[in-house]
Enzyme design. Structure first.
Site, PDB file in Angstrom:
ATOM      1  N   TYR A 185       0.864  -1.174   0.000  1.00  0.00           N
ATOM      2  CA  TYR A 185       0.000   0.000   0.000  1.00  0.00           C
ATOM      3  C   TYR A 185       0.904   1.229   0.000  1.00  0.00           C
ATOM      4  CZ  TYR A 185      -3.348   3.524   1.476  1.00  0.00           C
ATOM      5  OH  TYR A 185      -4.126   4.658   1.549  1.00  0.00           O
ATOM      6  N   HIS A 208     -12.218  -4.970 -11.001  1.00  0.00           N
ATOM      7  CA  HIS A 208     -11.217  -3.952 -11.380  1.00  0.00           C
ATOM      8  C   HIS A 208     -10.459  -4.337 -12.648  1.00  0.00           C
ATOM      9  CE1 HIS A 208     -11.996  -1.669  -7.827  1.00  0.00           C
ATOM     10  NE2 HIS A 208     -11.650  -2.653  -7.007  1.00  0.00           N
ATOM     11  N   TYR A 267     -13.499  -7.514   3.297  1.00  0.00           N
ATOM     12  CA  TYR A 267     -12.229  -7.865   3.942  1.00  0.00           C
ATOM     13  C   TYR A 267     -12.293  -7.998   5.456  1.00  0.00           C
ATOM     14  CZ  TYR A 267     -11.250  -6.857  -0.810  1.00  0.00           C
ATOM     15  OH  TYR A 267     -11.321  -6.886  -2.170  1.00  0.00           O
TER      16      TYR A 267
HETATM   17  C1  SP5 Z   1     -12.080  -6.262  -5.294  1.00  0.00           C
HETATM   18  C2  SP5 Z   1     -11.677  -5.166  -4.362  1.00  0.00           C
HETATM   19  O1  SP5 Z   1     -12.386  -4.895  -3.396  1.00  0.00           O
HETATM   20  N1  SP5 Z   1     -10.526  -4.573  -4.607  1.00  0.00           N
HETATM   21  C3  SP5 Z   1     -10.079  -3.510  -3.776  1.00  0.00           C
HETATM   22  C4  SP5 Z   1      -8.746  -2.979  -4.173  1.00  0.00           C
HETATM   23  C5  SP5 Z   1      -8.315  -1.915  -3.214  1.00  0.00           C
HETATM   24  N2  SP5 Z   1      -6.969  -1.597  -3.392  1.00  0.00           N
HETATM   25  C6  SP5 Z   1      -6.475  -0.557  -2.534  1.00  0.00           C
HETATM   26  C7  SP5 Z   1      -6.377  -1.049  -1.126  1.00  0.00           C
HETATM   27  C8  SP5 Z   1      -5.863   0.040  -0.247  1.00  0.00           C
HETATM   28  C9  SP5 Z   1      -5.860  -0.408   1.166  1.00  0.00           C
HETATM   29  N3  SP5 Z   1      -5.614   0.721   1.938  1.00  0.00           N
HETATM   30  C10 SP5 Z   1      -5.627   0.543   3.341  1.00  0.00           C
HETATM   31  C11 SP5 Z   1      -5.512   1.895   3.986  1.00  0.00           C
HETATM   32  C12 SP5 Z   1      -6.258   1.945   5.252  1.00  0.00           C
HETATM   33  N4  SP5 Z   1      -6.272   3.275   5.767  1.00  0.00           N
HETATM   34 ZN    ZN Z   2     -13.965  -3.642  -3.190  1.00  0.00          ZN
END
Ligand code: SP5
Ligand code: ZN
Length: 374
Positions: A19, A173, A337
């Site tokens: 991330y 996505h 999640y």
């Molecule tokens: C299928 C789906 O739900 N895909 C999601 C993709 C998201 N990708 C970015 C994830 C960023 C996670 N960030 C966590 C920060 C918490 N403050």
């Molecule tokens: Zn999602």
């Protein structure tokens, strides 16, 4: 309801994602699908079965064949390049500013797949660095497509009113020529295309994952036969940032066929049901007998990457309202999640879609799948 599940997802065995360049514990893990399967089996009203193989033709009907080939060989190529860890993240992305001032013709000549480095090719085919690729990823991604297409078969050929495909990895996505966002092949888009091909009817996709399904929007952007409707976090504050705004309505034959309904941080059950009703109106306005649902539970109040405030009860109601359209449903899993609640949230949604009562577990717990206080 019939449920399609494939153990091939287990080989997409991820423990880390990045991330903003920082390695963090992965969100899109195998435990997610296992939690959902376990809860549906415990309910007693679902029949879980494995998919049949559908080959690559339905995939390349929607995706560039080069994307399929890249995902197929990327792992062994990384091994050959001595990348020491089971992970693939691009080295360089072709940022549009790299080509600033050049003609469209020059740009399309220059932005092409590098031949000799998987990190460069990941930049060509990938959206972001958060879709870890391990030895079992390609097989799992193929398995998730088979899950989706088997759910389509159940609805089109086996007389089911609704079927649930427990897809993992998720798909929405992934665009025609791009993977990303934990997604490799766009299961819902492949299913929707297959339904149009086999029925000759128009199809609607309702995407209730927390994130905008940029891949599904892109794939059907110019198509008049697939209407894409998404309820999601406003891209001004949330992934995928560059698509998902209400003024994106489609072009050409797809003009007016794309509907984005972004919601604010803290969106409540009431906000969500209001958006659900708008989405359902947009489905009811077009002919067709099958709806594809991109189902996510990252809208849940406790989700670690979402910021909505939904509760388990609202999933039952959303499922009920989508089923009240009176169309057959191909329901495919996307994100979500907060692992302890996933089984109960899926059970609630699917029971709602079947017209069965909510039947929550007592006292806000999540039963054997891991109780959560408060
Ligand atoms: C299928 C789906 O739900 N895909 C999601 C993709 C998201 N990708 C970015 C994830 C960023 C996670 N960030 C966590 C920060 C918490 N403050
Ligand atoms: Zn999602």
């Amino acid at each position: 309801m019939r449920v399609v599940y494939s153990p091939t997802h287990l080989a997409h065995d991820i423990d880390t994602e990045t991330y903003m360049g920082i390695p963090v514990p992965a969100n899109e893990v195998a435990e997610r699908a296992e939690r959902i399967r376990t809860a549906l089996e415990a309910d007693g009203g679902f029949q879980v079965g494995e998919p049949t193989e559908h080959g690559t033709e339905p995939i390349t009907a929607v995706h560039d064949e080069g994307l399929l080939r890249f995902l197929e060989v990327a792992w062994s190529e990384l091994r050959a390049q001595q990348i020491p860890r089971p992970f693939l993240s691009a080295d360089t992305y072709p940022n549009r500013s790299m080509f600033e001032g050049m003609s469209d013709e020059a740009i399309s000549r220059l932005v092409r797949e590098p031949t000799a480095h998987a990190g460069g090719r990941a930049g060509y085919w990938g959206l972001d660095s958060a879709a870890p690729l391990v030895a079992g990823t390609y097989g799992a991604a193929r398995g998730a497509v088979d899950v989706a297409l088997t759910a389509v078969d159940l609805v089109l050929d086996a007389g089911e009113t609704a079927a649930y495909g427990l897809c993992r990895p998720p798909g929405h996505h992934a665009a025609r020529s791009m993977y990303g966002g934990y997604c490799f092949f766009n299961n819902a888009a492949i299913a929707a295309h297959e339904i149009t091909r086999r029925t000759g009817e128009r199809v609607a996709i309702i995407d209730v994952d927390y994130h905008h399904g940029n891949g599904s929007q892109q794939i059907f952007w110019r198509r008049g036969d697939v209407r894409y409707i998404s309820i999601h976090a406003d891209p001004d504050r949330q992934y995928p940032y560059f698509l998902g705004r209400p003024d994106e309505t489609g072009e050409g034959e797809g003009s007016g066929e794309n509907l984005n309904l972004p919601l604010r941080a803290g969106a409540t059950n009431e906000d969500y049901l209001e958006a659900t009703d708008r989405a359902c109106e947009a489905i009811a306005a077009v002919p067709g007998s099958v709806v594809v649902v991109s189902l996510g539970f990252d809208t849940y109040g406790l989700d670690p990457i979402g910021d909505f405030a939904l509760t388990t009860a609202v999933y039952h109601e959303v499922g009920r309202r989508v089923a009240a359209l009176g169309r057959r449903l191909v329901i495919l899993q996307e994100g979500g999640y907060h692992r302890p609640s996933l089984g109960e949230n899926a059970r609630a949604w699917l029971r709602g879609a079947e017209g069965r009562p909510f039947d929550p577990l007592p006292a806000g717990g999540f039963g054997e799948s891991g109780a959560v206080a408060g």
